[in-house]
Design a protein around this motif. Structure first.
Motif, short mmCIF file in Angstrom:
data_model
loop_
_atom_site.label_atom_id
_atom_site.label_comp_id
_atom_site.label_asym_id
_atom_site.label_seq_id
_atom_site.Cartn_x
_atom_site.Cartn_y
_atom_site.Cartn_z
N PRO A 29 73.62 -62.82 -12.72
CA PRO A 29 72.79 -63.24 -11.59
C PRO A 29 71.32 -62.85 -11.73
CG PRO A 29 74.25 -61.43 -10.96
CD PRO A 29 74.70 -61.90 -12.31
N SER A 89 75.82 -67.25 -2.14
CA SER A 89 75.41 -66.15 -3.03
C SER A 89 74.68 -65.03 -2.30
CB SER A 89 74.51 -66.69 -4.15
OG SER A 89 73.33 -67.28 -3.62
N CYS A 133 78.48 -68.73 -5.86
CA CYS A 133 78.54 -67.36 -5.37
C CYS A 133 77.58 -66.51 -6.21
CB CYS A 133 79.97 -66.84 -5.43
SG CYS A 133 81.10 -67.79 -4.36
N HIS A 134 77.61 -65.20 -6.02
CA HIS A 134 76.57 -64.35 -6.61
C HIS A 134 76.52 -64.45 -8.12
CE1 HIS A 134 74.89 -60.18 -7.62
NE2 HIS A 134 73.90 -60.87 -7.12
#
Length: 212
Positions: A29, A89, A133-134
Protein backbone atom coordinates in the motif's frame (compact mmCIF):
# COMPACT_ATOMS: atom_id res chain seq x y z
CA UNK A 1 -13.66 -10.29 -24.76
CA UNK A 2 -10.54 -11.13 -26.76
CA UNK A 3 -7.80 -12.74 -24.69
CA UNK A 4 -4.37 -11.39 -25.60
CA UNK A 5 -1.13 -12.49 -23.89
CA UNK A 6 -0.23 -8.89 -23.08
CA UNK A 7 -3.54 -8.41 -21.25
CA UNK A 8 -3.01 -11.22 -18.72
CA UNK A 9 -3.08 -10.02 -15.13
CA UNK A 10 -1.08 -11.38 -12.19
CA UNK A 11 -3.87 -12.40 -9.80
CA UNK A 12 -2.43 -14.01 -6.67
CA UNK A 13 -5.33 -16.26 -5.73
CA UNK A 14 -8.87 -17.21 -6.68
CA UNK A 15 -11.60 -18.67 -4.48
CA UNK A 16 -15.37 -19.06 -4.52
CA UNK A 17 -17.24 -17.26 -1.74
CA UNK A 18 -21.00 -16.68 -1.47
CA UNK A 19 -21.53 -17.97 -5.00
CA UNK A 20 -19.04 -15.37 -6.22
CA UNK A 21 -15.71 -16.04 -7.92
CA UNK A 22 -13.26 -13.77 -6.12
CA UNK A 23 -9.77 -13.04 -7.46
CA UNK A 24 -7.21 -11.31 -5.25
CA UNK A 25 -4.22 -9.13 -6.14
CA UNK A 26 -2.01 -8.11 -3.20
CA UNK A 27 0.25 -5.05 -3.26
CA UNK A 28 2.35 -2.83 -1.04
CA UNK A 29 0.00 0.00 0.00
CA UNK A 30 2.87 2.45 0.59
CA UNK A 31 4.30 1.92 -2.90
CA UNK A 32 0.90 2.11 -4.60
CA UNK A 33 -0.18 5.06 -2.47
CA UNK A 34 2.86 7.04 -3.63
CA UNK A 35 1.89 6.83 -7.30
CA UNK A 36 1.09 10.17 -8.86
CA UNK A 37 -1.96 9.17 -10.88
CA UNK A 38 -5.15 8.33 -8.96
CA UNK A 39 -6.16 5.65 -11.46
CA UNK A 40 -2.87 3.84 -10.85
CA UNK A 41 -3.54 4.07 -7.11
CA UNK A 42 -7.12 2.83 -7.47
CA UNK A 43 -6.41 -0.05 -9.89
CA UNK A 44 -2.84 -1.27 -9.25
CA UNK A 45 -3.40 -4.58 -11.03
CA UNK A 46 -4.02 -2.79 -14.34
CA UNK A 47 -0.79 -0.76 -14.39
CA UNK A 48 0.37 0.16 -17.03
CA UNK A 49 -2.95 -0.57 -18.81
CA UNK A 50 -4.97 2.64 -18.84
CA UNK A 51 -8.74 2.46 -18.49
CA UNK A 52 -10.78 5.60 -19.14
CA UNK A 53 -12.56 7.10 -16.15
CA UNK A 54 -16.17 8.24 -16.48
CA UNK A 55 -15.87 10.61 -13.51
CA UNK A 56 -13.21 12.89 -12.08
CA UNK A 57 -11.19 11.81 -9.05
CA UNK A 58 -13.39 11.91 -5.97
CA UNK A 59 -16.58 12.28 -8.01
CA UNK A 60 -19.22 9.61 -7.46
CA UNK A 61 -21.76 9.16 -10.22
CA UNK A 62 -25.28 7.89 -9.67
CA UNK A 63 -26.51 4.72 -11.36
CA UNK A 64 -29.94 3.16 -11.16
CA UNK A 65 -31.78 0.05 -12.33
CA UNK A 66 -35.39 -0.51 -11.31
CA UNK A 67 -35.47 0.98 -7.78
CA UNK A 68 -31.83 0.27 -6.93
CA UNK A 69 -29.58 3.34 -6.64
CA UNK A 70 -25.79 3.07 -6.49
CA UNK A 71 -23.01 5.62 -6.03
CA UNK A 72 -19.79 3.67 -6.74
CA UNK A 73 -16.46 5.25 -5.90
CA UNK A 74 -15.37 5.09 -9.54
CA UNK A 75 -16.49 3.75 -12.92
CA UNK A 76 -14.11 3.13 -15.81
CA UNK A 77 -14.38 2.13 -19.45
CA UNK A 78 -12.01 -0.71 -20.24
CA UNK A 79 -11.96 -2.68 -23.47
CA UNK A 80 -15.52 -3.68 -24.34
CA UNK A 81 -16.98 -3.21 -20.86
CA UNK A 82 -17.04 -1.17 -17.67
CA UNK A 83 -15.30 -1.46 -14.32
CA UNK A 84 -17.26 -0.55 -11.18
CA UNK A 85 -15.04 0.11 -8.15
CA UNK A 86 -15.90 0.27 -4.47
CA UNK A 87 -13.03 1.58 -2.33
CA UNK A 88 -12.86 0.33 1.25
CA UNK A 89 -9.18 1.11 1.82
CA UNK A 90 -9.68 3.89 4.37
CA UNK A 91 -9.82 1.44 7.27
CA UNK A 92 -6.13 0.64 6.52
CA UNK A 93 -6.67 -3.00 7.55
CA UNK A 94 -4.29 -5.42 5.87
CA UNK A 95 -5.68 -8.64 4.45
CA UNK A 96 -3.48 -11.69 4.92
CA UNK A 97 -2.60 -13.34 1.58
CA UNK A 98 -2.73 -16.77 3.28
CA UNK A 99 -6.09 -16.38 5.02
CA UNK A 100 -7.92 -13.65 3.07
CA UNK A 101 -11.07 -15.76 2.40
CA UNK A 102 -11.69 -15.74 6.16
CA UNK A 103 -10.93 -12.04 6.52
CA UNK A 104 -12.66 -10.34 3.63
CA UNK A 105 -16.09 -9.00 4.54
CA UNK A 106 -18.91 -10.78 2.76
CA UNK A 107 -21.12 -7.70 2.82
CA UNK A 108 -18.42 -5.69 1.03
CA UNK A 109 -18.12 -8.32 -1.71
CA UNK A 110 -21.87 -8.36 -2.23
CA UNK A 111 -22.07 -4.56 -2.21
CA UNK A 112 -19.47 -4.43 -5.00
CA UNK A 113 -21.53 -6.79 -7.15
CA UNK A 114 -24.79 -4.97 -6.39
CA UNK A 115 -23.21 -1.65 -7.40
CA UNK A 116 -21.98 -3.25 -10.64
CA UNK A 117 -25.51 -4.52 -11.33
CA UNK A 118 -26.80 -0.94 -11.09
CA UNK A 119 -24.07 0.37 -13.39
CA UNK A 120 -24.61 -2.43 -15.91
CA UNK A 121 -28.36 -2.04 -15.78
CA UNK A 122 -28.29 1.68 -16.48
CA UNK A 123 -25.57 1.53 -19.12
CA UNK A 124 -26.67 -1.84 -20.57
CA UNK A 125 -23.02 -2.82 -20.73
CA UNK A 126 -21.26 -5.82 -19.14
CA UNK A 127 -19.55 -4.60 -15.98
CA UNK A 128 -16.95 -6.12 -13.70
CA UNK A 129 -17.07 -5.50 -9.94
CA UNK A 130 -13.87 -4.55 -8.10
CA UNK A 131 -13.38 -4.02 -4.38
CA UNK A 132 -10.25 -2.16 -3.27
CA UNK A 133 -9.03 -2.67 0.28
CA UNK A 134 -5.87 -1.43 1.98
CA UNK A 135 -3.41 -3.92 0.48
CA UNK A 136 -5.50 -5.95 -1.95
CA UNK A 137 -7.75 -5.53 -4.95
CA UNK A 138 -10.57 -8.05 -5.42
CA UNK A 139 -12.40 -8.85 -8.63
CA UNK A 140 -15.81 -10.36 -7.93
CA UNK A 141 -17.70 -12.28 -10.62
CA UNK A 142 -21.22 -13.53 -9.74
CA UNK A 143 -22.34 -16.99 -10.73
CA UNK A 144 -25.63 -17.10 -12.68
CA UNK A 145 -27.41 -18.22 -9.51
CA UNK A 146 -25.91 -15.35 -7.48
CA UNK A 147 -26.82 -12.82 -10.14
CA UNK A 148 -30.37 -14.14 -10.31
CA UNK A 149 -30.64 -13.92 -6.51
CA UNK A 150 -29.51 -10.29 -6.52
CA UNK A 151 -31.59 -9.21 -9.51
CA UNK A 152 -34.80 -10.78 -8.22
CA UNK A 153 -34.35 -9.48 -4.66
CA UNK A 154 -34.78 -5.77 -5.35
CA UNK A 155 -38.54 -5.71 -4.78
CA UNK A 156 -38.67 -8.09 -1.77
CA UNK A 157 -35.65 -6.37 -0.20
CA UNK A 158 -37.41 -3.05 -0.51
CA UNK A 159 -40.45 -4.48 1.25
CA UNK A 160 -38.27 -6.09 3.93
CA UNK A 161 -36.40 -2.84 4.63
CA UNK A 162 -39.56 -0.75 4.55
CA UNK A 163 -37.87 1.48 2.01
CA UNK A 164 -39.90 4.07 0.19
CA UNK A 165 -38.86 5.05 -3.29
CA UNK A 166 -35.41 3.63 -3.99
CA UNK A 167 -33.29 1.03 -2.22
CA UNK A 168 -29.56 1.45 -1.56
CA UNK A 169 -26.69 -0.87 -2.37
CA UNK A 170 -26.14 -1.47 1.34
CA UNK A 171 -29.79 -2.43 1.92
CA UNK A 172 -29.95 -4.84 -1.00
CA UNK A 173 -26.59 -6.41 -0.13
CA UNK A 174 -27.65 -6.95 3.49
CA UNK A 175 -30.82 -8.69 2.29
CA UNK A 176 -28.98 -10.86 -0.25
CA UNK A 177 -25.89 -11.91 1.72
CA UNK A 178 -27.53 -14.64 3.87
CA UNK A 179 -29.35 -15.95 0.80
CA UNK A 180 -26.12 -16.12 -1.18
CA UNK A 181 -24.52 -18.11 1.64
CA UNK A 182 -27.09 -20.85 1.01
CA UNK A 183 -26.27 -21.20 -2.68
CA UNK A 184 -24.49 -24.42 -3.73
CA UNK A 185 -20.86 -24.17 -4.78
CA UNK A 186 -20.56 -23.29 -8.44
CA UNK A 187 -17.56 -25.41 -9.44
CA UNK A 188 -13.90 -26.08 -8.94
CA UNK A 189 -11.74 -23.59 -7.08
CA UNK A 190 -8.59 -22.32 -8.80
CA UNK A 191 -5.54 -21.14 -6.87
CA UNK A 192 -2.48 -19.08 -7.77
CA UNK A 193 -4.04 -18.40 -11.15
CA UNK A 194 -3.10 -15.78 -13.69
CA UNK A 195 -6.34 -14.56 -15.19
CA UNK A 196 -7.64 -11.88 -17.51
CA UNK A 197 -10.33 -9.48 -16.41
CA UNK A 198 -13.46 -10.94 -17.96
CA UNK A 199 -16.54 -8.78 -17.91
CA UNK A 200 -19.27 -10.43 -15.91
CA UNK A 201 -22.76 -10.70 -17.31
CA UNK A 202 -24.07 -8.28 -14.72
CA UNK A 203 -26.74 -6.73 -16.93
CA UNK A 204 -30.04 -7.78 -15.32
CA UNK A 205 -32.95 -8.58 -17.56
CA UNK A 206 -36.30 -6.82 -17.28
CA UNK A 207 -37.83 -10.14 -16.20
CA UNK A 208 -35.22 -10.52 -13.52
CA UNK A 209 -36.07 -7.28 -11.78
CA UNK A 210 -39.81 -7.30 -12.32
CA UNK A 211 -42.06 -7.79 -9.33
CA UNK A 212 -43.63 -11.23 -9.32
Amino acid sequence: MDIRPESRLPWDDEQELLGLRVRAFFFDPATVGARHDWIDRALPVLTPVRPTTLHAAGERGQYAVAELIAHPDAVFEHGNGLICLLDRSEDQRDHDPATWPNGVRGDALVQAVVAAVAVAGQRQTPTVALLRCHNVLYQIDPSPAALECIATSIVPAKRYCGAEGSISVQQLAAYCEPRLRNLPAGGAVLTRSQCDIGFADTTPSVAGIAEA
